[in-house]
Design a protein around this motif. Structure first.
Motif, PDB file in Angstrom:
ATOM      1  N   ALA A   1     -46.995  27.276 -35.308  1.00  0.00           N
ATOM      2  CA  ALA A   1     -47.453  26.998 -33.960  1.00  0.00           C
ATOM      3  C   ALA A   1     -46.264  26.640 -33.084  1.00  0.00           C
ATOM      4  O   ALA A   1     -45.296  26.029 -33.541  1.00  0.00           O
ATOM      5  N   TYR A   2     -46.378  27.006 -31.826  1.00  0.00           N
ATOM      6  CA  TYR A   2     -45.297  26.725 -30.884  1.00  0.00           C
ATOM      7  C   TYR A   2     -45.265  25.238 -30.555  1.00  0.00           C
ATOM      8  O   TYR A   2     -46.294  24.621 -30.309  1.00  0.00           O
ATOM      9  N   GLU A   3     -44.076  24.632 -30.564  1.00  0.00           N
ATOM     10  CA  GLU A   3     -43.918  23.237 -30.198  1.00  0.00           C
ATOM     11  C   GLU A   3     -43.207  23.160 -28.858  1.00  0.00           C
ATOM     12  O   GLU A   3     -42.165  23.801 -28.655  1.00  0.00           O
ATOM     13  N   LEU A   4     -43.774  22.377 -27.944  1.00  0.00           N
ATOM     14  CA  LEU A   4     -43.138  22.202 -26.649  1.00  0.00           C
ATOM     15  C   LEU A   4     -41.784  21.524 -26.827  1.00  0.00           C
ATOM     16  O   LEU A   4     -41.609  20.678 -27.725  1.00  0.00           O
ATOM     17  N   PRO A   5     -40.818  21.875 -25.991  1.00  0.00           N
ATOM     18  CA  PRO A   5     -39.523  21.192 -26.062  1.00  0.00           C
ATOM     19  C   PRO A   5     -39.658  19.726 -25.696  1.00  0.00           C
ATOM     20  O   PRO A   5     -40.675  19.296 -25.124  1.00  0.00           O
ATOM     21  N   ALA A   6     -38.643  18.944 -26.038  1.00  0.00           N
ATOM     22  CA  ALA A   6     -38.649  17.532 -25.685  1.00  0.00           C
ATOM     23  C   ALA A   6     -38.697  17.385 -24.167  1.00  0.00           C
ATOM     24  O   ALA A   6     -38.267  18.277 -23.427  1.00  0.00           O
ATOM     25  N   TYR A 291     -35.369  23.574 -14.821  1.00  0.00           N
ATOM     26  CA  TYR A 291     -36.705  23.239 -15.331  1.00  0.00           C
ATOM     27  C   TYR A 291     -37.724  23.842 -14.381  1.00  0.00           C
ATOM     28  O   TYR A 291     -37.867  23.420 -13.238  1.00  0.00           O
ATOM     29  N   GLY A 292     -38.441  24.849 -14.874  1.00  0.00           N
ATOM     30  CA  GLY A 292     -39.371  25.576 -14.017  1.00  0.00           C
ATOM     31  C   GLY A 292     -40.806  25.290 -14.359  1.00  0.00           C
ATOM     32  O   GLY A 292     -41.191  24.163 -14.665  1.00  0.00           O
ATOM     33  N   PHE A 293     -41.627  26.349 -14.336  1.00  0.00           N
ATOM     34  CA  PHE A 293     -43.055  26.204 -14.571  1.00  0.00           C
ATOM     35  C   PHE A 293     -43.511  26.972 -15.812  1.00  0.00           C
ATOM     36  O   PHE A 293     -44.698  27.206 -15.999  1.00  0.00           O
ATOM     37  N   ARG A 294     -42.587  27.344 -16.638  1.00  0.00           N
ATOM     38  CA  ARG A 294     -42.906  28.152 -17.815  1.00  0.00           C
ATOM     39  C   ARG A 294     -42.055  27.663 -18.982  1.00  0.00           C
ATOM     40  O   ARG A 294     -40.830  27.617 -18.885  1.00  0.00           O
ATOM     41  N   PRO A 295     -42.663  27.262 -20.092  1.00  0.00           N
ATOM     42  CA  PRO A 295     -41.857  26.783 -21.221  1.00  0.00           C
ATOM     43  C   PRO A 295     -40.967  27.888 -21.773  1.00  0.00           C
ATOM     44  O   PRO A 295     -41.363  29.061 -21.815  1.00  0.00           O
ATOM     45  N   PRO A 296     -39.754  27.539 -22.161  1.00  0.00           N
ATOM     46  CA  PRO A 296     -38.825  28.567 -22.658  1.00  0.00           C
ATOM     47  C   PRO A 296     -39.322  29.186 -23.962  1.00  0.00           C
ATOM     48  O   PRO A 296     -39.982  28.538 -24.773  1.00  0.00           O
ATOM     49  N   ARG A 297     -39.013  30.442 -24.136  1.00  0.00           N
ATOM     50  CA  ARG A 297     -39.375  31.181 -25.343  1.00  0.00           C
ATOM     51  C   ARG A 297     -38.152  31.929 -25.850  1.00  0.00           C
ATOM     52  O   ARG A 297     -37.382  32.491 -25.065  1.00  0.00           O
ATOM     53  N   ALA A 298     -37.978  31.929 -27.148  1.00  0.00           N
ATOM     54  CA  ALA A 298     -36.934  32.762 -27.747  1.00  0.00           C
ATOM     55  C   ALA A 298     -37.359  34.224 -27.654  1.00  0.00           C
ATOM     56  O   ALA A 298     -38.551  34.551 -27.541  1.00  0.00           O
ATOM     57  N   GLY A 300     -38.655  37.684 -28.327  1.00  0.00           N
ATOM     58  CA  GLY A 300     -39.612  38.179 -29.304  1.00  0.00           C
ATOM     59  C   GLY A 300     -40.822  37.280 -29.494  1.00  0.00           C
ATOM     60  O   GLY A 300     -41.800  37.697 -30.133  1.00  0.00           O
ATOM     61  N   GLN A 301     -40.759  36.053 -28.958  1.00  0.00           N
ATOM     62  CA  GLN A 301     -41.920  35.167 -29.081  1.00  0.00           C
ATOM     63  C   GLN A 301     -43.008  35.570 -28.094  1.00  0.00           C
ATOM     64  O   GLN A 301     -42.747  36.184 -27.067  1.00  0.00           O
ATOM     65  N   GLU A 302     -44.229  35.187 -28.419  1.00  0.00           N
ATOM     66  CA  GLU A 302     -45.346  35.493 -27.537  1.00  0.00           C
ATOM     67  C   GLU A 302     -45.253  34.673 -26.259  1.00  0.00           C
ATOM     68  O   GLU A 302     -44.625  33.606 -26.211  1.00  0.00           O
ATOM     69  N   LYS A 365     -45.197  34.120 -12.120  1.00  0.00           N
ATOM     70  CA  LYS A 365     -45.131  34.833 -13.385  1.00  0.00           C
ATOM     71  C   LYS A 365     -45.652  33.943 -14.520  1.00  0.00           C
ATOM     72  O   LYS A 365     -46.248  34.406 -15.490  1.00  0.00           O
ATOM     73  N   ALA A 366     -45.410  32.615 -14.368  1.00  0.00           N
ATOM     74  CA  ALA A 366     -45.792  31.699 -15.422  1.00  0.00           C
ATOM     75  C   ALA A 366     -47.260  31.335 -15.400  1.00  0.00           C
ATOM     76  O   ALA A 366     -47.791  30.827 -16.370  1.00  0.00           O
ATOM     77  N   ILE A 367     -47.918  31.588 -14.298  1.00  0.00           N
ATOM     78  CA  ILE A 367     -49.276  31.089 -14.156  1.00  0.00           C
ATOM     79  C   ILE A 367     -50.257  31.873 -15.026  1.00  0.00           C
ATOM     80  O   ILE A 367     -51.133  31.306 -15.649  1.00  0.00           O
ATOM     81  N   ASN A 368     -50.097  33.145 -15.050  1.00  0.00           N
ATOM     82  CA  ASN A 368     -51.021  33.985 -15.826  1.00  0.00           C
ATOM     83  C   ASN A 368     -50.285  34.508 -17.074  1.00  0.00           C
ATOM     84  O   ASN A 368     -49.473  35.413 -16.967  1.00  0.00           O
ATOM     85  N   PRO A 369     -50.565  33.943 -18.230  1.00  0.00           N
ATOM     86  CA  PRO A 369     -49.859  34.383 -19.433  1.00  0.00           C
ATOM     87  C   PRO A 369     -49.988  35.858 -19.718  1.00  0.00           C
ATOM     88  O   PRO A 369     -49.159  36.450 -20.403  1.00  0.00           O
ATOM     89  N   ALA A 370     -51.018  36.481 -19.209  1.00  0.00           N
ATOM     90  CA  ALA A 370     -51.231  37.901 -19.484  1.00  0.00           C
ATOM     91  C   ALA A 370     -50.430  38.811 -18.564  1.00  0.00           C
ATOM     92  O   ALA A 370     -50.366  40.013 -18.762  1.00  0.00           O
TER      93      ALA A 370
END
Length: 371
Positions: A1-6, A291-298, A300-302, A365-370
């Motif tokens: 499961a994805y863990e939010l950053p600190a 620091y924006g409105f979308r959690p960072p993803r590596a 290839g991550q969903e 872009k961050a508001i709608n995950p789809a």
């Protein structure tokens, strides 16, 4: 499961949030660096003894507000104020107007000027031998300045109901002391006055303290820069050198060339060693620019889920609101996610980020995950 950053580490400007490396884990105030000499301890005792909150109870400052007052009223070994000018920048809803109303009240009828050094311990006044002693200003003339009447009203309307009965009685204040544009005490010898839009009418006045309200709105087209210059000249020529001005502001819009922007840039030049320091207390708590409105993803991550986005934004808001516990984090998250609200506006007002326009592309872009 994805863990939010600190939670993010905030950008700290000024002394209010500078932590004390020698803190013993006890007093919450001692967790942070405090001035060695200040009139603020007497002021912090005076406030709940004389002023009321909106529920009619003794006004209790948050620890963050207390630390700001301690630093704003810091003095040097000659009893002079360390800071001749100041800027308090916080996110919208933090409580800037109530705090400067409290400071105006102190400047109006409270212990706001250096009177000497305590010759002995005085527990009833919270003073130890050698501490600076504060006194009232017998001819206080406090200005609440803005570029529109509506801006000054935010602060002026707080005064009616702010002073308790004992304080009003001691200083000769009645219900007639409170008008829309002024508050008086001691038979009119002390006054709080709202002033707007006319720099020429201000020239030559001798205020003992001035609030510059919402300086992110002070621009050339509404005479904001002219107002700021007159206020500074009036403070600089004060008889005792103790008249000061304090700006309150949200993060500014970079394209406006506002007074808030010029004050920030001048302070940054001084901090960078490009200009001589001139005694300005600039105090701000901000989220980092990345620091924006979308959690960072590596790679290839969903994409993040809606809940992850909300949790990420909420984590940033909890940091940047400081001690303003009354702000409803969930409500602010939904405001940020509302596509009607420009990203730059949300960043400036809720993240307290200066130069927010550069990051607008992070928003919807961050508001709608789809998407």
């Amino acid at each position: 499961a994805y863990e939010l950053p600190a939670p993010p580490t905030p950008v700290i400007l000024g002394p209010t949030w500078q932590r004390n490396p020698n803190w013993d884990g006890r007093s919450p105030l001692d967790e942070f660096i405090l001035p060695e000499l200040t009139l603020g301890w007497q002021i912090l005792r005076w406030i709940p003894e004389n002023l009321l909150d909106e529920d009619g109870e003794p006004f209790q400052c948050t620890n963050e507000q207390k630390r700001f007052i301690l630093w704003w009223y810091a003095v040097n070994e000659q009893g002079e104020f360390v800071y001749r000018d100041g800027v308090l920048q916080r996110l919208k809803g933090w409580g800037k107007d109530p705090l400067v109303a409290i400071i105006c009240a102190v400047e109006f009828v409270g212990p706001c000027r250096f009177a000497g050094w305590a010759a002995e311990d005085s527990p009833e006044d919270g003073l130890l031998r050698g501490d600076p002693v504060a006194k009232e200003h017998n001819r206080a003339w406090v200005f609440v300045a803005a570029v529109s009447k509506e801006q000054t009203r935010n602060t002026m309307k707080i005064f009616k109901g702010l002073f308790n009965k004992g304080c009003m009685r001691r200083h000769g204040m009645t219900t007639r002391s409170f008008a829309e544009t002024r508050v008086t005490a001691h038979g009119g010898n002390r006054e709080i006055q709202s002033v707007t839009k006319n720099p020429r009418a201000l020239e030559g006045k001798r205020p003992t303290f001035t609030v510059r309200n919402e300086t992110h709105h002070w621009v050339a087209t509404n005479d904001g820069h002219a107002m700021a210059r007159v206020i500074q000249r009036n403070s600089d020529k004060s008889k005792d050198g103790a008249a000061r001005a304090l700006s309150i502001t949200n993060a500014y819009e970079p394209s406006d060339d506002s007074v808030a922007q010029r004050q920030r840039e001048a302070w940054e030049q001084e901090e960078a060693g490009l200009a001589i320091k001139t005694g300005v207390l600039y105090d701000s708590l901000e989220l980092p620019a990345d620091y924006g409105f979308r959690p960072p993803r590596a790679e290839g991550q969903e994409d993040p889920t809606e809940q992850e986005i909300k949790d990420y934004i909420a984590a940033g808001l909890r940091v940047v609101r400081g001690d303003s516990y009354w702000l409803n984090i969930n409500r602010l998250v939904l405001s940020i996610l509302d596509t009607k609200n420009p990203a730059s506006t949300s960043r400036r007002f809720w993240y307290n980020q200066v130069g927010a326009d550069a990051y607008a592309s992070f928003h919807h872009k961050a508001i709608n995950p789809a998407s």
